[in-house]
Scaffold this active site. Structure first.
Site, PDB file in Angstrom:
ATOM      1  N   LYS A  68     -23.470  10.882  -6.624  1.00 19.84           N
ATOM      2  CA  LYS A  68     -22.446  10.627  -5.344  1.00 19.84           C
ATOM      3  C   LYS A  68     -22.548   9.265  -4.847  1.00 19.84           C
ATOM      4  O   LYS A  68     -21.609   8.422  -4.498  1.00 19.84           O
ATOM      5  CB  LYS A  68     -22.338  11.775  -4.606  1.00 19.84           C
ATOM      6  CG  LYS A  68     -21.089  11.910  -3.833  1.00 19.84           C
ATOM      7  CD  LYS A  68     -21.113  13.323  -3.324  1.00 19.84           C
ATOM      8  CE  LYS A  68     -19.615  13.527  -2.763  1.00 19.84           C
ATOM      9  NZ  LYS A  68     -19.042  14.903  -2.443  1.00 19.84           N
ATOM     10  N   ARG A  71     -21.197   6.473  -7.101  1.00 22.87           N
ATOM     11  CA  ARG A  71     -19.706   6.500  -7.298  1.00 22.87           C
ATOM     12  C   ARG A  71     -18.869   6.021  -6.210  1.00 22.87           C
ATOM     13  O   ARG A  71     -18.005   5.634  -6.188  1.00 22.87           O
ATOM     14  CB  ARG A  71     -19.317   8.016  -7.574  1.00 22.87           C
ATOM     15  CG  ARG A  71     -17.897   8.292  -7.943  1.00 22.87           C
ATOM     16  CD  ARG A  71     -17.599   9.531  -8.516  1.00 22.87           C
ATOM     17  NE  ARG A  71     -18.487  10.681  -8.345  1.00 22.87           N
ATOM     18  CZ  ARG A  71     -18.145  11.427  -7.092  1.00 22.87           C
ATOM     19  NH1 ARG A  71     -17.166  11.264  -6.387  1.00 22.87           N
ATOM     20  NH2 ARG A  71     -19.120  12.492  -6.839  1.00 22.87           N
ATOM     21  N   GLU A 154     -21.647  21.853   4.244  1.00 26.64           N
ATOM     22  CA  GLU A 154     -20.452  22.286   3.724  1.00 26.64           C
ATOM     23  C   GLU A 154     -20.163  23.863   3.565  1.00 26.64           C
ATOM     24  O   GLU A 154     -20.985  24.173   2.898  1.00 26.64           O
ATOM     25  CB  GLU A 154     -20.068  21.481   2.564  1.00 26.64           C
ATOM     26  CG  GLU A 154     -18.686  21.809   2.197  1.00 26.64           C
ATOM     27  CD  GLU A 154     -18.174  21.307   0.630  1.00 26.64           C
ATOM     28  OE1 GLU A 154     -17.297  20.339   0.547  1.00 26.64           O
ATOM     29  OE2 GLU A 154     -18.842  21.734  -0.410  1.00 26.64           O
ATOM     30  N   HIS A 170     -14.407  26.300 -13.983  1.00 22.21           N
ATOM     31  CA  HIS A 170     -15.700  25.526 -14.081  1.00 22.21           C
ATOM     32  C   HIS A 170     -16.226  25.210 -15.308  1.00 22.21           C
ATOM     33  O   HIS A 170     -16.608  24.135 -16.015  1.00 22.21           O
ATOM     34  CB  HIS A 170     -16.738  25.608 -12.871  1.00 22.21           C
ATOM     35  CG  HIS A 170     -17.844  24.864 -12.988  1.00 22.21           C
ATOM     36  ND1 HIS A 170     -18.889  24.894 -13.734  1.00 22.21           N
ATOM     37  CD2 HIS A 170     -18.061  23.595 -12.103  1.00 22.21           C
ATOM     38  CE1 HIS A 170     -19.893  24.061 -13.328  1.00 22.21           C
ATOM     39  NE2 HIS A 170     -19.208  23.323 -12.513  1.00 22.21           N
TER      40      HIS A 170
END
Length: 221
Positions: A68, A71, A154, A170
């Protein structure tokens, strides 16, 4: 992306800090989990039923953190992990009914020492593929030995039906040949819409039964 260090050095850096990362986010998960359990118990007393079926949690692996950061074009350091990524610690709350989700979200939002950073309501505004869930990003206060720190978590709130669909979607989406088929994508969207309709009907049936039960009790007096 331009980094000064090769990827293997990034991995080593994160591994060196893994204990620190784990300690920090495990503490945050425990704090949020406790708050949810208290709300669950209070809800049961007030409403005479459970609003939460299950609570699940996870901390992102080093590989997921690195992916992440890369990215997003962020430097691989602890500052980026703590301040730029919202989902290192994740809690998924599975509720029985749609309105339970909004009740819990409202109660969490009303806790004055909890900072709500971001809300994404994918129930009222589903994703294009049909995904539905209510996402909250919060900063929760943690009292460590030497300092009080706010740690980001989160929280995903969804019904049992939404979780059922998301779990199967998924699995299916990683079968790339199927995922790229427009027919499969459309069918998944149709299933999500059907599940959303069922969620709404089940909530209406619950209310209808509750009203009939209340009327029966009143007539029995």
């Amino acid at each position: 992306m331009n980094f000064k260090e090769p990827p293997e050095e990034f991995q080593a850096y994160l591994q060196d800090h893994r204990n620190e990362i784990t300690k920090r986010y495990e503490a945050a998960i425990k704090e949020v989990y406790t708050r949810l359990e208290i709300l669950k118990a209070d809800f049961q007393i007030q409403k005479k039923r459970e609003c939460i079926s299950t609570i699940q949690s996870r901390i992102k692996s080093n590989a997921s953190i690195l992916e992440k950061l890369t990215r997003k074009g962020l430097p691989v350091n602890i500052s980026s992990v703590y301040n730029k990524l919202n989902d290192i610690a994740g809690i998924r709350v599975i509720c029985k009914f749609i309105d339970d989700i909004y009740i819990l979200a409202e109660k969490l939002n009303g806790q004055d020492d909890l900072v709500v950073v971001e809300i994404e309501d994918y129930i009222k505004n589903p994703k294009a593929n049909g995904y539905r869930s209510y996402h909250m990003v919060v900063d929760v206060p943690i009292f460590f030995a030497n300092a009080k720190e706010y740690v980001r978590v989160e929280i995903q709130l969804r019904t049992v039906a939404m979780d059922f669909w998301a779990s199967l979607e998924h699995d299916i989406k990683y079968k790339k040949d199927s995922c790229e088929c427009e027919e499969i994508v459309d069918e998944l969207k149709d299933c999500a819409d059907t599940i959303a309709t069922t969620d709404q009907r089940m909530m209406e049936l619950r209310d209808k039964v509750s009203k009939k039960h209340l009327l029966y009790q009143q007539n029995a007096l």
